[in-house]
Each structure stands twice: as C-alpha cells, then as structure tokens.
Design an enzyme around this catalytic site. Structure first.
Site, PDB file in Angstrom:
ATOM      1  CE  LYS A 250     -22.808  77.337 -53.205  1.00  0.00           C
ATOM      2  NZ  LYS A 250     -21.642  77.623 -54.352  1.00  0.00           N
TER       3      LYS A 250
ATOM      4  N   GLY B  76      -4.834  74.555 -44.939  1.00  0.00           N
ATOM      5  CA  GLY B  76      -4.720  73.181 -45.374  1.00  0.00           C
ATOM      6  C   GLY B  76      -6.075  72.698 -46.344  1.00  0.00           C
TER       7      GLY B  76
END
Length: 436
Positions: free
Chosen positions: A231, A112
């Site tokens: 990252k 989602g």
C-alpha cells in the site's frame, strides 16, 4: 498414464476432470485429496471439481507439515482457505539466516502483532543470544511471552511494554540491550480507520520509525529491517503514505551510516488481525452476509509464516538501501475468497449465505501494486526474492520536512501535515489529499 492400472489392487478410475462421473458411478461418500505437495493453484483446481461433485472432501496436511513431524500422515482434515490461497512453499537459505541471528541480540518492535509474533517464533528457534520484544499492547505482549517461555525455556527473553514514540523509553531500552539486529514491525495499519486520523498515523508510522532508527544508530546496530506494505506504492490512503515516508527515511539514511537499512514490502497476510479472513469467519458464524467492497477488488495474499520467513531471507540478502519484494504470483479477487469460504463451510454462495457489495472504502484501491515505475526490479540470488533500487531525495529537505511533521504533530496541525505528506510523496492521491 495410470488410467486403468491398479495400485495395491485398487483400480485407477480416471483423471480429476472425471471426478463427478466417478463419484456418481461408484456412489462415493467422501473424496480424499492425497496430494500433500499440491500448490495453492493446483488445490484450487481440484477443489473446484470436488465442489461440483457434491460430496464432502478432505485433504492431507501439507508436505511441510508432514516433514516437520507436526502431524501424522493419516491426519485427515477439512480443506481450509489457506490451502487455496496460501502460496507454494519457498525454499529459504536457513544456514545463512541462522548465521545472521545466532548468538546475537535481536529486538522486534510490534512483537505482539501478527507478523511480529511470528518473527519471534521463527527467530527464537535459531538460538539468538537474547530476544527483546517491544510492544505497546499489554495483552499481545503477555500472550507471546507465555508462548515463547513455554516453547523456549532457555532463551533469554525481555518484554518491553512501551510505545515507539516514547523517546525516553526507546533510548533506554536500546542503550541497555544494544541490539545487533532490529526488526521494526510496529505500525498502525487499518486503512479506513487512519483516513481521518492523519496525526496519529504520521506520529506513529513516521515519527515512531524515526525514533527507533535514531536509537538503532546510537548503539551501532548492524541491521535495521523495516516491515512495509504494498500500500506504500502509489498510495491512495494515509496508511500507505505514512509507510512510504518511513521507507524513504530508511532508504536515504542508509548511505550516510554503517547500519544497513533494509525494507521488506509484501501484500495481505492471511489470518492477520484485522484482515478479511477473520472478518468473513465472524460473518459466516452470524449467518451472513459476507461483505465485499467491490466485485473486482483484488489482493495479493501470503501466509503469516511465509511473510515472516521472507523478512528473514531479506535480512541476510540485504546490504542496505534495498526494498525487497517476493514474487507474489497472481492476485486473488476478494469475491472468490468470500465464495470459497462459504463453500468450505458447507454452504452455497447466494443460496445459503449472501455476499453483499458495500462499495470501495475511503483510500481503498481495486488492486495493489508492489513497486513504483521508477523502482526497477532486480532479481536476487533467491529465485522468489526481488529488490528495487531506492529513489534518492535531498537529505536536508527530507530531515527538514520530518522536523516540521513532528512539530505539526505536537501542535495538532492536520492541514499542515497533509501539505508535508503531499510534498514528500507527490504520487499520493486520495479524496482527502485533493481537498487540501
């Protein structure tokens, strides 16, 4: 070369650098950018001249949107930030991608979310046998369920509301559906929020990944695609470090099993939940100021569809153990992004809307890296796709460290978690890690 000529009886007045003079001389009311094939760098150049001219400007939809039939050729619209930062369209091997997914059961964790939901849309159009959407957010799952059922009424869809750290639920779902391909997009990703919540970051991003990996192996999944981040390279924050450990686990596991483990690493995604563009939009609506951490902070950007398509391309290119990265082009300063969003709203930076510099947040870098020095990049058969060789770690030491991490999570031993993190990712360096 066309200067002074006529096109359908209309005189060609000059080049783009001469735009302001033409606007003044002919008292133009509107500039129409009729270049649907222009890339983002070209659009940035043109828009700079349009802004200098001082009159409104509009553009055509992109060539991709026109070809797809989603819009008409006469659909003028305002220039948006995606035109300036969204990257040039990348050609994909759709035949191979479709062959890898058609008629198969596909499971997506974090289905989602921004990337997960776009993966669902892209994959649903390729006629999989069934699509299993796994997410812990009831609201997110509800919305993507409504959308997909409306757009693909014949597709077999299954909504699973559960957390990836719920071992019983994960194992039951995998045993029931036996997915051929798993896309693991579920993760906590907000850098500042996770800096002082080490346990939950490790529990979800590391232990949760381990749970999904083990379930995939139990049902002999063909491919497992880990969605990672830039990252994770020389991380200076907890989020990036936990994603790096997830990468290490998947890469090193690959050599012991038949399931192919593939990692996809990319930069910031335009418009994703929690990203800087929606934040700037809210700040603009409130009249400013727009908050930027540092005038020199730079980030790589791509659109949500491009990131999802990169994942699919890497899925078919991967043979297991690779980290895939896109040719990301040049990074963009967040200051430029803020200034352009202000201008595109019809206002002037520093005059109508202020930009406020707040200082780098805990764990934040001035710039991001896409690969580590010990990960030499290799060109793949796809011109925009690169892969890095993985760094091997002693398997027994890795699995022992993960067992200790799991125990430290159960007993809420944050200091112990920091020691284990630092041992697994020695390049991790932050104020928090230095204090342990």
């Amino acid at each position: 070369k066309k200067g002074g000529l006529e096109v359908h009886g209309v005189r060609v007045l000059g080049t783009i650098p001469e735009l302001s003079e033409c606007v003044r001389q002919y008292e133009a009311d509107l500039i129409f950018i009729a270049l649907p094939s222009a890339g983002s760098a070209e659009m940035r150049r043109i828009v700079d001249y349009c802004e200098t001219s001082g009159v409104p400007f509009r553009t055509l939809p992109s060539l991709q949107a026109l070809v797809s039939g989603r819009v008409e050729v006469n659909a003028l619209r305002t220039v948006n930030i995606g035109d300036l930062l969204g990257r040039d369209q990348v050609a994909l091997e759709w035949n191979k991608i479709e062959a890898g997914l058609q008629g198969r059961c596909i499971l997506i964790t974090g289905a989602g979310g921004s990337i997960g939901s776009e993966l669902c849309r892209q994959i649903a159009a390729l006629q999989p046998k069934r699509l299993v959407l796994f997410d812990s957010s009831e609201s997110n799952l509800y919305h993507i369920d409504l959308e997909l059922r409306a757009r693909f009424p014949k597709l077999l869809l299954h909504m699973i509301l559960a957390s990836i750290v719920d071992v019983v639920a994960v194992n039951e779902v995998f045993e029931r559906f036996k997915p051929h391909v798993v896309f693991h997009a579920a993760a906590y990703k907000h850098v500042p929020m996770l800096e002082d919540q080490v346990r939950v970051a490790v529990y979800n991003n590391v232990i949760g990944t381990q749970v999904v990996v083990d379930a995939s192996l139990a049902v002999c999944a063909e491919k497992f695609v880990l969605i990672s981040t830039d990252k994770a390279v020389n991380p200076t924050n907890i989020m990036g470090t936990t994603k790096r450990i997830a990468e290490i686990y998947c890469q090193n596991f690959n050599q012991y099993v038949d399931t192919q483990f593939i990692t996809v690493r990319f930069g910031n995604v335009l418009g994703s939940v929690g990203s800087v563009v929606p934040l700037f939009q809210k700040q603009l609506e409130a009249g400013g100021p727009l908050t930027v951490t540092h005038p020199e902070v730079k980030r790589y950007f791509m659109t949500i569809p491009e990131a999802s398509q990169l994942i699919l391309q890497a899925m078919v290119n991967g043979e297991g153990g690779e980290i895939f990265m896109l040719d990301m082009g040049k990074p963009i300063t967040i200051k430029y992004l803020a200034e352009q969003m202000i201008r595109l709203s019809g206002k002037q930076p520093g005059k109508d809307i202020e930009i406020k510099y707040t200082g780098l947040r805990p764990g934040e870098k001035l710039f991001e890296e896409l690969f580590h020095a010990s990960e030499p990049l290799i060109q793949t058969t796809h011109e925009k796709l690169f892969k890095a060789r993985f760094r091997e770690i002693n398997w027994e030491e890795l699995t022992q460290a993960l067992r200790m991490m799991q125990q430290a999570c159960y007993t809420y031993q944050t200091d112990e978690l920091m020691v284990l993190i630092k041992n697994l990712v020695p390049e991790f360096c932050s104020e928090l890690s230095e204090s342990v």
